[in-house]
Design an enzyme around this catalytic site. Structure first.
Site, PDB file in Angstrom:
ATOM      1  N   ARG A 233       1.022  -1.340  -0.110  1.00 48.26           N
ATOM      2  CA  ARG A 233       0.034   0.062  -0.051  1.00 48.26           C
ATOM      3  C   ARG A 233       1.114   1.413  -0.102  1.00 48.26           C
ATOM      4  NH1 ARG A 233      -3.006  -3.145  -1.441  1.00 48.26           N
ATOM      5  NH2 ARG A 233      -5.245  -3.606  -0.579  1.00 48.26           N
ATOM      6  N   GLU A 262      -2.909   8.006  -4.115  1.00 49.73           N
ATOM      7  CA  GLU A 262      -3.155   7.377  -5.278  1.00 49.73           C
ATOM      8  C   GLU A 262      -4.550   7.675  -5.590  1.00 49.73           C
ATOM      9  OE1 GLU A 262      -4.064   2.795  -5.803  1.00 49.73           O
ATOM     10  OE2 GLU A 262      -2.010   3.256  -4.901  1.00 49.73           O
ATOM     11  N   HIS A 281      -1.690   0.661 -10.081  1.00 44.36           N
ATOM     12  CA  HIS A 281      -2.195  -0.329  -9.235  1.00 44.36           C
ATOM     13  C   HIS A 281      -2.877  -1.590  -9.978  1.00 44.36           C
ATOM     14  CE1 HIS A 281      -4.086  -0.655  -4.910  1.00 44.36           C
ATOM     15  NE2 HIS A 281      -3.736  -2.002  -5.420  1.00 44.36           N
TER      16      HIS A 281
END
Length: 310
Positions: A233, A262, A281
């Site tokens: 993460r 993000e 991602h």
């Protein structure tokens, strides 16, 4: 009468129709239905024994007298109404392990491209330039993998095939694992491992312990030619410290499938650094996603004592 309801929730652009078909293959005696609208979802959840998707509201859980098992198509379940599910006697299973092979392959792709200096090759290819350049070898290097869940263990396994020495970091190092050495999150042990690592791979959950784990101290401790790979993460890494380390050549390079913030804004400095690769991602994408989720659902149904002819 519906046995299994597949909720209308898409993942990685994959159609849940294919998920329903994969479940039917594994549970030939089960009546499997795909809910296509909110009203269908609610209606089917009132009669199904098993539901699968990545979200369900607590009111529906409380209203259903038939539901025994919810199979989450995410590895994490903290976003679910766990109290409501427990109060209703619904067992929860997750998709832990579904991402192991594909994310491990993406990590190895980052690392091999880096060690063989393929960025230089791609740049020269675009220019039509025939000019020899140097590349290294992965064998004999050291990789520290933070997080030894199914994803981390698969990454370690793949590194082993390339004769890379591996250090695994986990909360309970006494459990051991498939790394050559297993340590905990104690600062001294972690920094000792970082100091001798050519690759630092982050594959851990975001917790109080891991948030900001890779900070200025870690970047100062890593060798100057080391690579940081983050498939965990974004907030596991201090982004400002990472930018400074890349700009100052305190580390060699970074590959990030997750960022903080993000999505990464178009004007963020990470985009302009030649020694940083950012992917959106997407390491979790795999064409085998629904097949693996269907395998997990079959096993969970079997563990729950549900006989659907598997």
């Amino acid at each position: 009468m519906t046995d299994v309801v597949v909720l209308r929730q898409k993942i990685h652009g994959l159609d849940p129709v294919d998920y329903a078909d994969a479940i039917r293959e594994r549970l030939p005696e089960a009546e499997v239905a795909l809910a296509r609208t909110p009203s269908e979802e609610r209606e089917l959840l009132m009669e199904a024994t098993v539901a699968t998707g990545f979200r369900i509201d607590p009111e529906t859980v409380a209203a259903s007298d038939s539901l025994d098992l919810f199979v989450c198509t995410f590895a994490g379940t903290d976003h679910l109404p766990l109290d409501a599910l427990e109060d209703a006697g619904v067992t929860v299973a997750n998709a832990s392990g579904v991402h192991g092979p594909n994310i491990a392959e993406q990590v190895l792709g980052y690392v091999l491209a880096d060690v063989r200096n393929l960025r230089q090759g791609w740049t020269q290819n675009e220019r039509g330039e025939w000019n020899h350049y140097q590349g290294g070898e992965l064998a004999g290097s050291t990789a520290t993998v933070v997080g030894m869940g199914p994803i981390g263990e698969t990454i370690i396994d793949r590194f082993g095939a390339f004769d890379v020495e591996t250090i695994g970091v986990r909360y309970t190092p006494e459990k051991g694992g498939n790394a050559d050495d297993v340590i905990g999150f104690e600062e001294t042990a972690l920094l000792d491992a970082v100091a001798r690592s050519d690759y630092l791979v982050l594959a851990c959950p975001l917790t109080d312990t891991t948030e900001g784990l890779v900070d200025e101290e870690v970047f100062l401790t890593l060798p100057t030619d080391a690579m940081v790979v983050n498939v965990a993460r974004g907030p596991v890494v201090d982004t400002d410290a990472l930018v400074a380390a890349l700009r100052g050549n305190d580390i060699g390079s970074a590959a990030l499938d997750v960022t903080d913030p993000e999505p990464l804004p178009a004007d963020h400095p990470l985009w302009g650094l030649s020694n940083c690769l950012v992917t959106p991602h997407n390491a979790g994408h795999t064409p085998e996603y629904w097949n693996r989720c269907a395998d997990i659902l079959r096993d969970a149904a079997n563990d729950a004592g549900l006989d659907y002819g598997q």
